[in-house]
Motif scaffolding. Structure first.
Motif, PDB file in Angstrom:
ATOM      1  N   GLN A  89       0.799  -1.226   0.000  1.00  0.00           N
ATOM      2  CA  GLN A  89       0.000   0.000   0.000  1.00  0.00           C
ATOM      3  C   GLN A  89       0.832   1.276   0.000  1.00  0.00           C
ATOM      4  OE1 GLN A  89      -2.835  -0.360   3.270  1.00  0.00           O
ATOM      5  NE2 GLN A  89      -4.346  -1.098   1.803  1.00  0.00           N
ATOM      6  N   GLY A  90       2.142   1.140  -0.120  1.00  0.00           N
ATOM      7  CA  GLY A  90       2.992   2.319  -0.198  1.00  0.00           C
ATOM      8  C   GLY A  90       3.301   2.986   1.131  1.00  0.00           C
ATOM      9  N   THR A  91       2.956   2.342   2.245  1.00  0.00           N
ATOM     10  CA  THR A  91       3.244   2.918   3.555  1.00  0.00           C
ATOM     11  C   THR A  91       4.701   2.653   3.929  1.00  0.00           C
ATOM     12  OG1 THR A  91       2.548   0.893   4.679  1.00  0.00           O
ATOM     13  CG2 THR A  91       0.877   2.606   4.368  1.00  0.00           C
ATOM     14  N   PRO A  92       5.295   3.508   4.770  1.00  0.00           N
ATOM     15  CA  PRO A  92       6.648   3.225   5.264  1.00  0.00           C
ATOM     16  C   PRO A  92       6.635   1.908   6.043  1.00  0.00           C
ATOM     17  CG  PRO A  92       6.000   5.475   5.804  1.00  0.00           C
ATOM     18  CD  PRO A  92       4.778   4.781   5.278  1.00  0.00           C
ATOM     19  N   LEU A  93       7.749   1.200   6.042  1.00  0.00           N
ATOM     20  CA  LEU A  93       7.798  -0.086   6.725  1.00  0.00           C
ATOM     21  C   LEU A  93       7.717   0.042   8.245  1.00  0.00           C
ATOM     22  CD1 LEU A  93       8.761  -0.963   3.858  1.00  0.00           C
ATOM     23  CD2 LEU A  93      10.078  -2.694   5.021  1.00  0.00           C
ATOM     24  N   GLU A  94       8.360   1.045   8.830  1.00  0.00           N
ATOM     25  CA  GLU A  94       8.433   1.133  10.280  1.00  0.00           C
ATOM     26  C   GLU A  94       7.371   2.057  10.859  1.00  0.00           C
ATOM     27  OE1 GLU A  94       9.888   3.270   8.386  1.00  0.00           O
ATOM     28  OE2 GLU A  94      10.940   4.822   9.464  1.00  0.00           O
ATOM     29  N   THR A  95       6.925   1.715  12.056  1.00  0.00           N
ATOM     30  CA  THR A  95       6.033   2.576  12.819  1.00  0.00           C
ATOM     31  C   THR A  95       6.855   3.462  13.743  1.00  0.00           C
ATOM     32  OG1 THR A  95       4.259   0.944  12.775  1.00  0.00           O
ATOM     33  CG2 THR A  95       4.124   2.615  14.482  1.00  0.00           C
ATOM     34  N   PHE A  96       7.889   2.890  14.331  1.00  0.00           N
ATOM     35  CA  PHE A  96       8.790   3.617  15.219  1.00  0.00           C
ATOM     36  C   PHE A  96      10.115   3.820  14.500  1.00  0.00           C
ATOM     37  CE2 PHE A  96       5.886   1.179  17.918  1.00  0.00           C
ATOM     38  CZ  PHE A  96       5.302   2.225  18.620  1.00  0.00           C
ATOM     39  N   PRO A  97      10.761   4.950  14.697  1.00  0.00           N
ATOM     40  CA  PRO A  97      12.004   5.240  13.971  1.00  0.00           C
ATOM     41  C   PRO A  97      13.029   4.103  14.051  1.00  0.00           C
ATOM     42  CG  PRO A  97      11.310   7.150  15.225  1.00  0.00           C
ATOM     43  CD  PRO A  97      10.408   6.018  15.628  1.00  0.00           C
ATOM     44  N   ASP A  98      13.511   3.724  12.880  1.00  0.00           N
ATOM     45  CA  ASP A  98      14.597   2.744  12.728  1.00  0.00           C
ATOM     46  C   ASP A  98      14.268   1.347  13.247  1.00  0.00           C
ATOM     47  OD1 ASP A  98      15.975   4.884  11.623  1.00  0.00           O
ATOM     48  OD2 ASP A  98      17.055   5.329  13.468  1.00  0.00           O
ATOM     49  N   ARG A  99      12.989   1.002  13.365  1.00  0.00           N
ATOM     50  CA  ARG A  99      12.568  -0.339  13.805  1.00  0.00           C
ATOM     51  C   ARG A  99      12.039  -1.099  12.589  1.00  0.00           C
ATOM     52  NH1 ARG A  99      10.900  -0.607  19.383  1.00  0.00           N
ATOM     53  NH2 ARG A  99      10.717  -2.807  18.910  1.00  0.00           N
TER      54      ARG A  99
ATOM     55  N   PHE B 255      13.491  -4.424  11.591  1.00  0.00           N
ATOM     56  CA  PHE B 255      13.744  -5.859  11.629  1.00  0.00           C
ATOM     57  C   PHE B 255      12.782  -6.608  12.543  1.00  0.00           C
ATOM     58  CE2 PHE B 255      18.030  -4.789  10.029  1.00  0.00           C
ATOM     59  CZ  PHE B 255      18.137  -5.751   9.039  1.00  0.00           C
ATOM     60  N   SER B 256      12.587  -7.890  12.208  1.00  0.00           N
ATOM     61  CA  SER B 256      11.839  -8.799  13.073  1.00  0.00           C
ATOM     62  C   SER B 256      12.614  -8.956  14.384  1.00  0.00           C
ATOM     63  CB  SER B 256      11.675 -10.156  12.373  1.00  0.00           C
ATOM     64  OG  SER B 256      12.949 -10.707  12.051  1.00  0.00           O
ATOM     65  N   ALA B 257      11.968  -9.518  15.392  1.00  0.00           N
ATOM     66  CA  ALA B 257      12.586  -9.671  16.711  1.00  0.00           C
ATOM     67  C   ALA B 257      13.892 -10.468  16.648  1.00  0.00           C
ATOM     68  CB  ALA B 257      11.609 -10.331  17.677  1.00  0.00           C
ATOM     69  N   ASP B 258      13.978 -11.448  15.735  1.00  0.00           N
ATOM     70  CA  ASP B 258      15.199 -12.246  15.626  1.00  0.00           C
ATOM     71  C   ASP B 258      16.246 -11.599  14.711  1.00  0.00           C
ATOM     72  OD1 ASP B 258      14.180 -12.701  13.070  1.00  0.00           O
ATOM     73  OD2 ASP B 258      13.854 -14.844  13.373  1.00  0.00           O
ATOM     74  N   GLY B 259      15.905 -10.453  14.109  1.00  0.00           N
ATOM     75  CA  GLY B 259      16.856  -9.720  13.271  1.00  0.00           C
ATOM     76  C   GLY B 259      17.100 -10.317  11.900  1.00  0.00           C
ATOM     77  N   LYS B 260      16.270 -11.269  11.489  1.00  0.00           N
ATOM     78  CA  LYS B 260      16.507 -11.954  10.216  1.00  0.00           C
ATOM     79  C   LYS B 260      15.766 -11.343   9.039  1.00  0.00           C
ATOM     80  CE  LYS B 260      17.668 -16.362  12.271  1.00  0.00           C
ATOM     81  NZ  LYS B 260      17.357 -17.783  12.362  1.00  0.00           N
ATOM     82  N   LEU B 261      14.606 -10.742   9.269  1.00  0.00           N
ATOM     83  CA  LEU B 261      13.775 -10.225   8.179  1.00  0.00           C
ATOM     84  C   LEU B 261      13.347  -8.788   8.446  1.00  0.00           C
ATOM     85  CD1 LEU B 261      11.420 -13.316   7.707  1.00  0.00           C
ATOM     86  CD2 LEU B 261      13.314 -12.647   6.213  1.00  0.00           C
ATOM     87  N   LEU B 262      13.092  -8.057   7.369  1.00  0.00           N
ATOM     88  CA  LEU B 262      12.461  -6.745   7.472  1.00  0.00           C
ATOM     89  C   LEU B 262      10.960  -6.976   7.562  1.00  0.00           C
ATOM     90  CD1 LEU B 262      14.420  -5.009   4.587  1.00  0.00           C
ATOM     91  CD2 LEU B 262      14.755  -4.649   7.035  1.00  0.00           C
ATOM     92  N   ILE B 263      10.273  -6.177   8.354  1.00  0.00           N
ATOM     93  CA  ILE B 263       8.831  -6.337   8.508  1.00  0.00           C
ATOM     94  C   ILE B 263       8.135  -5.010   8.251  1.00  0.00           C
ATOM     95  CG2 ILE B 263       6.951  -6.828  10.116  1.00  0.00           C
ATOM     96  CD1 ILE B 263       8.670  -8.762  11.525  1.00  0.00           C
ATOM     97  N   CYS B 264       7.040  -5.056   7.485  1.00  0.00           N
ATOM     98  CA  CYS B 264       6.176  -3.889   7.322  1.00  0.00           C
ATOM     99  C   CYS B 264       5.236  -3.873   8.528  1.00  0.00           C
ATOM    100  CB  CYS B 264       5.380  -3.969   6.032  1.00  0.00           C
ATOM    101  SG  CYS B 264       4.202  -2.611   5.873  1.00  0.00           S
ATOM    102  N   SER B 265       5.300  -2.803   9.301  1.00  0.00           N
ATOM    103  CA  SER B 265       4.484  -2.740  10.510  1.00  0.00           C
ATOM    104  C   SER B 265       3.001  -2.533  10.225  1.00  0.00           C
ATOM    105  CB  SER B 265       4.998  -1.635  11.431  1.00  0.00           C
ATOM    106  OG  SER B 265       4.878  -0.381  10.796  1.00  0.00           O
ATOM    107  N   THR B 266       2.648  -2.153   9.000  1.00  0.00           N
ATOM    108  CA  THR B 266       1.239  -1.932   8.673  1.00  0.00           C
ATOM    109  C   THR B 266       0.468  -3.241   8.532  1.00  0.00           C
ATOM    110  OG1 THR B 266       1.821   0.112   7.530  1.00  0.00           O
ATOM    111  CG2 THR B 266      -0.359  -0.789   7.077  1.00  0.00           C
ATOM    112  N   HIS B 267       0.981  -4.177   7.731  1.00  0.00           N
ATOM    113  CA  HIS B 267       0.251  -5.421   7.489  1.00  0.00           C
ATOM    114  C   HIS B 267       1.089  -6.681   7.677  1.00  0.00           C
ATOM    115  CE1 HIS B 267      -2.385  -2.551   5.261  1.00  0.00           C
ATOM    116  NE2 HIS B 267      -3.260  -3.187   5.990  1.00  0.00           N
ATOM    117  N   GLY B 268       2.312  -6.551   8.195  1.00  0.00           N
ATOM    118  CA  GLY B 268       3.105  -7.720   8.547  1.00  0.00           C
ATOM    119  C   GLY B 268       3.865  -8.384   7.422  1.00  0.00           C
ATOM    120  N   ALA B 269       3.956  -7.773   6.265  1.00  0.00           N
ATOM    121  CA  ALA B 269       4.745  -8.372   5.182  1.00  0.00           C
ATOM    122  C   ALA B 269       6.189  -8.528   5.646  1.00  0.00           C
ATOM    123  CB  ALA B 269       4.679  -7.496   3.934  1.00  0.00           C
ATOM    124  N   ARG B 270       6.821  -9.631   5.217  1.00  0.00           N
ATOM    125  CA  ARG B 270       8.202  -9.921   5.612  1.00  0.00           C
ATOM    126  C   ARG B 270       9.084  -9.971   4.373  1.00  0.00           C
ATOM    127  NH1 ARG B 270       8.579 -11.975  10.907  1.00  0.00           N
ATOM    128  NH2 ARG B 270       6.545 -12.063  11.868  1.00  0.00           N
TER     129      ARG B 270
END
Length: 121
Positions: A60-70, A72-87
């Motif tokens: 949907q064209g939204t920025p990936l992070e909700t909070f600045p510079d956040r 990565f997933s909790a394990d640091g392996k994947l980037l996550i879109c905070s809007t809908h959870g795409a990895r």
């Protein structure tokens, strides 16, 4: 800044951040410009390599992070879109799960010197 290439073309080089400001396993959001012309960029360092993408989910064209510079997933392996959870895989921006599965983040050309990370358009 411009670099002149051997074939006579010019390459526009834009400073993004100091090399020391992007640690291994970290990601950083950078905004170039202001207003309607601003460009949102996601920088990350993984396995020693620096990667850059347009900070915009293909869903949907939204920025990936909700909070600045956040990014990565909790394990640091994947980037996550905070809007809908795409990895997304960090090394190539390919979406492996979520609403935009099979699409990719838009990759940007970057160069790292000893002191700086620059965008090369």
């Amino acid at each position: 800044m411009e670099n002149h290439l051997q074939d006579g073309r010019r390459e526009i080089v834009t400073w993004l951040c100091a090399s020391a400001d992007l640690l291994e396993g970290a990601a950083k959001g950078v905004t170039l410009g202001t207003g309607a012309g601003a460009r949102e960029i996601l920088l990350l360092r993984k396995s020693g390599a620096v990667h850059a993408y347009v900070n915009s989910c293909p869903h949907q064209g939204t920025p990936l992070e909700t909070f600045p510079d956040r990014f990565f997933s909790a394990d640091g392996k994947l980037l996550i879109c905070s809007t809908h959870g795409a990895r997304f895989r960090p090394d190539d921006g390919f979406c492996i799960s979520g609403p935009c599965k099979g699409k990719s983040l838009t990759r940007l050309g970057v160069r790292e010197t000893q002191d700086a990370i620059t965008l090369c358009d």
